[in-house]
Write an enzyme that holds these catalytic residues in place. Sequence first.
Site, PDB file in Angstrom:
ATOM      1  N   ARG A 216       0.845  -1.206   0.000  1.00 44.57           N
ATOM      2  CA  ARG A 216       0.000   0.000   0.000  1.00 44.57           C
ATOM      3  C   ARG A 216       0.879   1.255   0.000  1.00 44.57           C
ATOM      4  O   ARG A 216       2.118   1.164   0.013  1.00 44.57           O
ATOM      5  CB  ARG A 216      -0.907   0.014   1.221  1.00 44.57           C
ATOM      6  CG  ARG A 216      -0.135   0.138   2.521  1.00 44.57           C
ATOM      7  CD  ARG A 216      -1.057   0.170   3.722  1.00 44.57           C
ATOM      8  NE  ARG A 216      -0.418   0.861   4.833  1.00 44.57           N
ATOM      9  CZ  ARG A 216      -0.901   0.923   6.059  1.00 44.57           C
ATOM     10  NH1 ARG A 216      -2.041   0.329   6.329  1.00 44.57           N
ATOM     11  NH2 ARG A 216      -0.257   1.570   7.014  1.00 44.57           N
ATOM     12  N   TYR A 350      11.363   7.444  15.412  1.00 40.70           N
ATOM     13  CA  TYR A 350      11.242   7.462  13.949  1.00 40.70           C
ATOM     14  C   TYR A 350      12.368   8.310  13.331  1.00 40.70           C
ATOM     15  O   TYR A 350      13.020   7.908  12.362  1.00 40.70           O
ATOM     16  CB  TYR A 350       9.870   8.037  13.602  1.00 40.70           C
ATOM     17  CG  TYR A 350       9.542   8.074  12.130  1.00 40.70           C
ATOM     18  CD1 TYR A 350       9.211   6.910  11.436  1.00 40.70           C
ATOM     19  CD2 TYR A 350       9.532   9.288  11.423  1.00 40.70           C
ATOM     20  CE1 TYR A 350       8.886   6.955  10.086  1.00 40.70           C
ATOM     21  CE2 TYR A 350       9.202   9.334  10.082  1.00 40.70           C
ATOM     22  CZ  TYR A 350       8.880   8.163   9.419  1.00 40.70           C
ATOM     23  OH  TYR A 350       8.555   8.211   8.073  1.00 40.70           O
TER      24      TYR A 350
END
Length: 445
Positions: A216, A350
């Site tokens: 995706r 992150y």
Amino acid sequence: MTNQYQTLVNQGLGRRLARQLGLPRPPHLRRYRQGQPLVPGPVVVLGSGTSAQPLADVLLAWGLDVVRHLSPGRTAGAAVVALDDVAHPSDLSEVALELGAVVKSLAPGGRVVSFSRPVVDGLEPEVAAARHAVDGMMRSLGRELRGGATSNGVLLRDGLDVEAPSAQAALRFLLSGRSAYVDGQFIEISDQRGELPDDWDQPLAGKVAVVTGAARGIGAAIARTLSRDGAQVVCVDVPAAGSALATVANDVQGTALQLDVTRPDAGHLIIQHARQRHGGLDIVVHNAGITRDKLLANMDAARWNSVLAVNLESQLRMNDAFLTAGLQNLRVVSLASTSGIAGNRGQTNYAASKGGVMGMVAASRRDFAELGGGINAVAPGFIETEMTAKVPLATRAVARMIMPSLMQGGLPEDVAEAIGFLASGSAGGINGGTLRVCGQSLIGR
Ligand code: NAD
């Protein structure tokens, strides 16, 4: 959502209302479509650098309308500025003012591309000042251009000229619709390597590419773009995403490989699959990634470790496997993020992983180059995907429209186009760097 808003504020009553209220009006971006002209009008070549004439020759060979002066009343499709010889800040003044006159007549979706040299150790201060001044000028111009036009540069290492294949490929990428969401950036050409394609619309013909996280979002767009450009694509994702993965693999007439990239033998399994099903491996795109946002003060081990494991440690391990297997001419592209450049609240884990990716590509360039290949990173800004759909609505609205010069979020396709360019053989002389695809977001440099 962005598209609806964009349509509303750029047409009829909505446009008038937006003007009166001072609402941002995100411009239409000129994106690549096969068969469309490379630029939306004549290309003006400016500057007296050594590369001015060779640049004009390259553009003419591509069949473009190339001029040294724009006649009154004409609209320019692009301006290409030769600044490779600047040795003192005063060398810039004449060409900067000429460029100012040209950008007044730049078409929507137009391009400005400079050719200059990087700042390196040992330069005289005035030479370094002049080179760095180009950087500041081009980035600021990006913030001034309207109508989806962009301003980027190519940096030619000393000793290289426009003959370097990757210099020409970078110029073409930056002029084209493939770079629609790349703004205020510089692409550094570090060596003479690189091979120009026979067909610019099929630059990956005959190549086998692996894309991780392909079920995706950005990964699916990368798979589709690489396939459109001629590659056979292996789509990799976790078993839980198996049915979405199969759909993408079918769409691109490639193969699906269900695999968690954190498995210790992931690199080996990828090589084995690519060899058995496709006869080799030329391109790897490390796209699989996750976020587990939390302020550092509230961080737990599971959140920290899983993000580092998927986004960075898996890539280090897989790259080791590719190098150990001695894969020749392998081109690797890793997904970084603007958060890894400027930092982002709630994303210490992150940003650590994405900063780490940039360090990894810089330090791995020699190892891949020794085998004839290369490795680079792409750092997207705000891209409209399921990952960013989780960002709170108000933050999303700000990220899309106010921060980037292009006043909108990017599309997965924008990231995919940059990856396709860096994965191609024509980018052989570009190695170890990070290219931002962020619409010139205010975040970071
Ligand atoms: P996404 O969450 O929509 O898709 C990520 C895909 O990776 C999913 O299909 C997921 O199943 C897969 N994946 C996750 N862990 C995996 C694992 N261990 N093994 C195999 N596959 C795994 O994310 P996206 O927005 O499309 O982002 C893609 C990449 O781009 C990520 O690396 C992300 O950090 C980076 N990025 C995204 C943005 C953005 O704005 N969307 C900005 C900067 C960087």
